[in-house]
Scaffold this active site. Structure first.
Site, PDB file in Angstrom:
ATOM      1  N   ASN A   1      -3.080 -12.823  15.728  1.00 16.02           N
ATOM      2  CA  ASN A   1      -3.871 -11.604  15.775  1.00 16.02           C
ATOM      3  C   ASN A   1      -4.452 -11.408  17.173  1.00 16.02           C
ATOM      4  O   ASN A   1      -4.561 -12.374  17.938  1.00 16.02           O
ATOM      5  CB  ASN A   1      -5.002 -11.666  14.731  1.00 16.02           C
ATOM      6  CG  ASN A   1      -5.443 -10.276  14.319  1.00 16.02           C
ATOM      7  OD1 ASN A   1      -4.658  -9.459  13.837  1.00 16.02           O
ATOM      8  ND2 ASN A   1      -6.720 -10.000  14.556  1.00 16.02           N
TER       9      ASN A   1
ATOM     10  N   CYS B   1       4.347  13.554  -7.222  1.00 14.89           N
ATOM     11  CA  CYS B   1       3.800  14.732  -7.894  1.00 14.89           C
ATOM     12  C   CYS B   1       2.591  14.324  -8.723  1.00 14.89           C
ATOM     13  O   CYS B   1       2.680  13.427  -9.569  1.00 14.89           O
ATOM     14  CB  CYS B   1       4.866  15.362  -8.792  1.00 14.89           C
ATOM     15  SG  CYS B   1       4.216  16.739  -9.749  1.00 14.89           S
TER      16      CYS B   1
ATOM     17  N   HIS C   1       0.802  -1.229   0.000  1.00 13.47           N
ATOM     18  CA  HIS C   1       0.000   0.000   0.000  1.00 13.47           C
ATOM     19  C   HIS C   1       0.829   1.269   0.000  1.00 13.47           C
ATOM     20  O   HIS C   1       0.302   2.341   0.264  1.00 13.47           O
ATOM     21  CB  HIS C   1      -0.947   0.000   1.209  1.00 13.47           C
ATOM     22  CG  HIS C   1      -1.972  -1.104   1.153  1.00 13.47           C
ATOM     23  ND1 HIS C   1      -2.598  -1.592   2.281  1.00 13.47           N
ATOM     24  CD2 HIS C   1      -2.448  -1.834   0.120  1.00 13.47           C
ATOM     25  CE1 HIS C   1      -3.434  -2.548   1.931  1.00 13.47           C
ATOM     26  NE2 HIS C   1      -3.351  -2.722   0.629  1.00 13.47           N
TER      27      HIS C   1
ATOM     28  N   ALA D   1       1.232  -9.637  18.864  1.00 12.40           N
ATOM     29  CA  ALA D   1       2.251 -10.143  17.942  1.00 12.40           C
ATOM     30  C   ALA D   1       3.652  -9.939  18.518  1.00 12.40           C
ATOM     31  O   ALA D   1       4.544 -10.784  18.332  1.00 12.40           O
ATOM     32  CB  ALA D   1       2.134  -9.420  16.604  1.00 12.40           C
TER      33      ALA D   1
HETATM   34  C1  BV8 Z   1      -8.403  -2.236  -5.189  1.00 14.72           C
HETATM   35  C2  BV8 Z   1      -2.994   2.919   2.502  1.00 14.72           C
HETATM   36  C3  BV8 Z   1      -9.178  -2.398  -7.462  1.00 14.72           C
HETATM   37  C4  BV8 Z   1      -3.594   4.255   2.776  1.00 14.72           C
HETATM   38  C5  BV8 Z   1      -4.794   1.267   2.655  1.00 14.72           C
HETATM   39  C6  BV8 Z   1     -13.333  -6.837  -2.911  1.00 14.72           C
HETATM   40  C7  BV8 Z   1     -14.281  -7.022  -1.923  1.00 14.72           C
HETATM   41  C8  BV8 Z   1     -14.673  -5.965  -1.091  1.00 14.72           C
HETATM   42  C9  BV8 Z   1     -14.104  -4.695  -1.251  1.00 14.72           C
HETATM   43  C10 BV8 Z   1     -13.180  -4.528  -2.231  1.00 14.72           C
HETATM   44  C11 BV8 Z   1     -12.775  -5.583  -3.058  1.00 14.72           C
HETATM   45  N1  BV8 Z   1     -11.834  -5.109  -3.912  1.00 14.72           N
HETATM   46  C12 BV8 Z   1     -11.632  -3.797  -3.668  1.00 14.72           C
HETATM   47  C13 BV8 Z   1     -12.439  -3.413  -2.649  1.00 14.72           C
HETATM   48  C14 BV8 Z   1     -12.512  -2.080  -2.087  1.00 14.72           C
HETATM   49  C15 BV8 Z   1     -11.403  -1.829  -1.069  1.00 14.72           C
HETATM   50  C16 BV8 Z   1     -11.594  -2.633   0.193  1.00 14.72           C
HETATM   51  O1  BV8 Z   1     -10.970  -3.670   0.364  1.00 14.72           O
HETATM   52  N2  BV8 Z   1     -12.427  -2.127   1.081  1.00 14.72           N
HETATM   53  C17 BV8 Z   1     -12.606  -2.770   2.365  1.00 14.72           C
HETATM   54  C18 BV8 Z   1     -12.845  -1.704   3.424  1.00 14.72           C
HETATM   55  C19 BV8 Z   1     -13.770  -3.743   2.257  1.00 14.72           C
HETATM   56  N3  BV8 Z   1     -10.091  -2.108  -1.621  1.00 14.72           N
HETATM   57  C20 BV8 Z   1      -9.483  -1.204  -2.410  1.00 14.72           C
HETATM   58  O2  BV8 Z   1     -10.006  -0.164  -2.743  1.00 14.72           O
HETATM   59  C21 BV8 Z   1      -8.089  -1.559  -2.892  1.00 14.72           C
HETATM   60  N4  BV8 Z   1      -8.002  -1.311  -4.301  1.00 14.72           N
HETATM   61  O3  BV8 Z   1      -8.806  -3.315  -4.890  1.00 14.72           O
HETATM   62  O4  BV8 Z   1      -8.337  -1.769  -6.518  1.00 14.72           O
HETATM   63  C22 BV8 Z   1     -10.550  -1.783  -7.266  1.00 14.72           C
HETATM   64  C23 BV8 Z   1     -10.684  -0.412  -7.453  1.00 14.72           C
HETATM   65  C24 BV8 Z   1     -11.977   0.151  -7.292  1.00 14.72           C
HETATM   66  C25 BV8 Z   1     -13.083  -0.639  -6.924  1.00 14.72           C
HETATM   67  C26 BV8 Z   1     -12.907  -2.015  -6.707  1.00 14.72           C
HETATM   68  C27 BV8 Z   1     -11.631  -2.582  -6.891  1.00 14.72           C
HETATM   69  C28 BV8 Z   1      -7.056  -0.667  -2.211  1.00 14.72           C
HETATM   70  C29 BV8 Z   1      -6.954  -1.005  -0.752  1.00 14.72           C
HETATM   71  C30 BV8 Z   1      -5.776  -0.222  -0.113  1.00 14.72           C
HETATM   72  C31 BV8 Z   1      -6.304   0.880   0.768  1.00 14.72           C
HETATM   73  N5  BV8 Z   1      -5.192   1.550   1.453  1.00 14.72           N
HETATM   74  N6  BV8 Z   1      -3.739   1.886   3.218  1.00 14.72           N
HETATM   75  C32 BV8 Z   1      -3.313   4.703   4.190  1.00 14.72           C
HETATM   76  O5  BV8 Z   1      -2.896   3.876   5.041  1.00 14.72           O
HETATM   77  O6  BV8 Z   1      -3.504   5.906   4.456  1.00 14.72           O
HETATM   78  S1  BV8 Z   1      -5.578   0.032   3.474  1.00 14.72           S
HETATM   79  C33 BV8 Z   1      -5.436   0.171   5.154  1.00 14.72           C
HETATM   80  O7  BV8 Z   1      -6.135  -0.982   5.639  1.00 14.72           O
HETATM   81  C34 BV8 Z   1      -4.037   0.060   5.710  1.00 14.72           C
HETATM   82  O8  BV8 Z   1      -3.049  -0.219   4.748  1.00 14.72           O
HETATM   83  C35 BV8 Z   1      -4.189  -1.153   6.635  1.00 14.72           C
HETATM   84  O9  BV8 Z   1      -3.006  -1.821   6.831  1.00 14.72           O
HETATM   85  C36 BV8 Z   1      -5.122  -1.946   5.821  1.00 14.72           C
HETATM   86  C37 BV8 Z   1      -5.732  -3.162   6.350  1.00 14.72           C
HETATM   87  O10 BV8 Z   1      -6.153  -2.929   7.650  1.00 14.72           O
HETATM   88  P1  BV8 Z   1      -5.389  -3.750   8.795  1.00 14.72           P
HETATM   89  O11 BV8 Z   1      -3.937  -3.610   8.574  1.00 14.72           O
HETATM   90  O12 BV8 Z   1      -5.930  -5.123   8.817  1.00 14.72           O
HETATM   91  O13 BV8 Z   1      -5.742  -2.928  10.073  1.00 14.72           O
HETATM   92  P2  BV8 Z   1      -7.020  -3.106  10.989  1.00 14.72           P
HETATM   93  O14 BV8 Z   1      -7.029  -1.963  11.944  1.00 14.72           O
HETATM   94  O15 BV8 Z   1      -8.223  -3.362  10.122  1.00 14.72           O
HETATM   95  O16 BV8 Z   1      -6.751  -4.467  11.778  1.00 14.72           O
HETATM   96  C38 BV8 Z   1      -5.663  -4.554  12.682  1.00 14.72           C
HETATM   97  C39 BV8 Z   1      -5.782  -5.920  13.318  1.00 14.72           C
HETATM   98  O17 BV8 Z   1      -4.700  -6.064  14.238  1.00 14.72           O
HETATM   99  C40 BV8 Z   1      -7.059  -6.121  14.122  1.00 14.72           C
HETATM  100  O18 BV8 Z   1      -7.660  -7.351  13.763  1.00 14.72           O
HETATM  101  C41 BV8 Z   1      -6.593  -6.144  15.581  1.00 14.72           C
HETATM  102  O19 BV8 Z   1      -7.351  -7.057  16.345  1.00 14.72           O
HETATM  103  C42 BV8 Z   1      -5.175  -6.623  15.433  1.00 14.72           C
HETATM  104  N7  BV8 Z   1      -4.256  -6.177  16.480  1.00 14.72           N
HETATM  105  C43 BV8 Z   1      -4.252  -5.006  17.159  1.00 14.72           C
HETATM  106  N8  BV8 Z   1      -3.183  -4.967  17.993  1.00 14.72           N
HETATM  107  C44 BV8 Z   1      -2.508  -6.119  17.820  1.00 14.72           C
HETATM  108  C45 BV8 Z   1      -3.175  -6.902  16.858  1.00 14.72           C
HETATM  109  N9  BV8 Z   1      -2.746  -8.117  16.467  1.00 14.72           N
HETATM  110  C46 BV8 Z   1      -1.618  -8.584  17.041  1.00 14.72           C
HETATM  111  N10 BV8 Z   1      -0.910  -7.903  17.973  1.00 14.72           N
HETATM  112  C47 BV8 Z   1      -1.323  -6.677  18.390  1.00 14.72           C
HETATM  113  N11 BV8 Z   1      -0.609  -6.012  19.316  1.00 14.72           N
END
Ligand code: BV8
Length: 270
Positions: A216, A129, A121, A234
């Site tokens: 996780n 730019c 990502h 982790a």
């Molecule tokens: C794309 C950069 C083609 C920016 C990020 C198919 C199905 C459904 C939806 C979609 C699909 N295909 C595309 C989509 C749409 C979308 C998507 O997935 N939406 C989600 C919300 C459903 N995806 C996209 O748009 C992607 N592009 O597929 O292009 C396309 C284009 C248009 C239309 C369709 C398709 C692009 C996705 C990239 C987005 N950019 N980041 C920025 O950071 O500013 S994503 C963002 O989420 C971060 O990178 C982050 O890393 C990532 C994933 O989240 P997690 O890392 O999992 O973080 P989260 O907080 O959710 O979870 C943390 C976990 O850690 C928790 O479970 C917690 O319990 C655990 N935890 C906490 N502490 C600890 C721990 N575990 C262990 N130890 C600890 N101490």
């Protein structure tokens, strides 16, 4: 909650593994003090990440989006890799083939020493730019000018990250899927396994017969697909697995990992 698996049962699989791939998410950086995306502390003012990390938000209000990124850059600037990052960096010298695929943009894996790394990502310390497409590193915090402009052409700069609704770099993504399809063991660590296409990588690995291990804080949609589930921090679980692996290597130096790897593994500990 599903109980955690036993590290003792996992070790024999790791001793045999040649190709290991790890997918990390924001949970790996949580113990470094960086808020996760969807956790309680993941909110900024009244906005959710999905509302700001989009091209539409940037086009309509580049200042607001850059205020968010400037806030995150300032928050990340003084954070250090935690034992989870450090352990994963050591694993590059333990397994014959090891690759780390991260969804995180905080740069802490590189800071921990990981080199065999794919940043799916992008990276919060890089800017692009909008007009020329040139990418360069910028670690200035706070930013003197919001939104920042290109030093070459004066055009608007954007964070060099992948926003929701934007496609990932196609060569990077196909490499990530190739590695996931070919690996024998895949770890999914600190990710809610919601964001696509990253969340499909562990599934692709499992569908191709890889052993899937989830580490996780809580179960995710991968829980039922994984053969091993470790619930907790982790930064605590990974060092425990690492220590158990080193002990097994010491004890079983004739394992498939071979003597040279035992020595190499010992070297990484010095
Ligand atoms: C794309 C950069 C083609 C920016 C990020 C198919 C199905 C459904 C939806 C979609 C699909 N295909 C595309 C989509 C749409 C979308 C998507 O997935 N939406 C989600 C919300 C459903 N995806 C996209 O748009 C992607 N592009 O597929 O292009 C396309 C284009 C248009 C239309 C369709 C398709 C692009 C996705 C990239 C987005 N950019 N980041 C920025 O950071 O500013 S994503 C963002 O989420 C971060 O990178 C982050 O890393 C990532 C994933 O989240 P997690 O890392 O999992 O973080 P989260 O907080 O959710 O979870 C943390 C976990 O850690 C928790 O479970 C917690 O319990 C655990 N935890 C906490 N502490 C600890 C721990 N575990 C262990 N130890 C600890 N101490």
């Amino acid at each position: 909650m599903k109980s955690s698996s036993s590290i003792e049962d996992l070790i024999p699989h790791l001793l045999q593994a040649k190709k290991v791939v790890v997918l990390t998410g924001a949970g790996v950086s949580a113990e470094s003090g960086i808020p996760t995306f969807r956790g309680r502390d993941g909110l900024w003012k009244k906005y959710r990440a999905e509302e700001l990390a989009t091209p539409y938000a940037f086009i309509s209000n580049p200042r607001l989006v850059w205020e968010w990124y400037d806030w995150r850059r300032q928050l990340i600037a003084d954070k250090q890799p935690n034992p989870a990052h450090l352990t994963l960096a050591k694993w590059e010298n333990i397994f014959p083939s090891f690759w780390l695929i991260t969804q995180n943009i905080d740069g802490l894996h590189q800071q921990a020493g990981s080199r065999r790394l794919l940043e799916l990502h992008g990276n919060i310390w890089k800017m692009r730019c909008v007009d020329e497409g040139t990418v360069f590193e910028n670690r200035t915090t706070p930013l003197p000018e919001i939104p920042p402009h290109c030093p070459d052409c004066g055009g608007l700069l954007r964070p060099h990250v992948v926003w929701f609704g934007e496609s990932l770099d196609s060569s990077l993504l196909s490499e990530a899927f190739r590695l996931s399809h070919e690996c024998e063991v895949m770890f999914s660590i600190g990710t809610s396994a919601i964001v696509q296409p990253a969340a499909s990588l562990p599934v692709a690995a499992a569908e191709n017969g890889a052993l899937l291990i989830e580490i996780n804080a809580e179960p995710t949609p991968l829980a039922s697909v994984a053969q091993f589930n470790f619930y907790g921090r982790a930064g605590e679980i990974l060092p425990q697995i690492h220590q158990a692996l080193l002990q097994a290597l010491e004890k079983n130096s004739s394992a498939s990992l071979g003597k040279n790897r035992t020595t190499k593994a010992r070297k990484t500990e010095k």
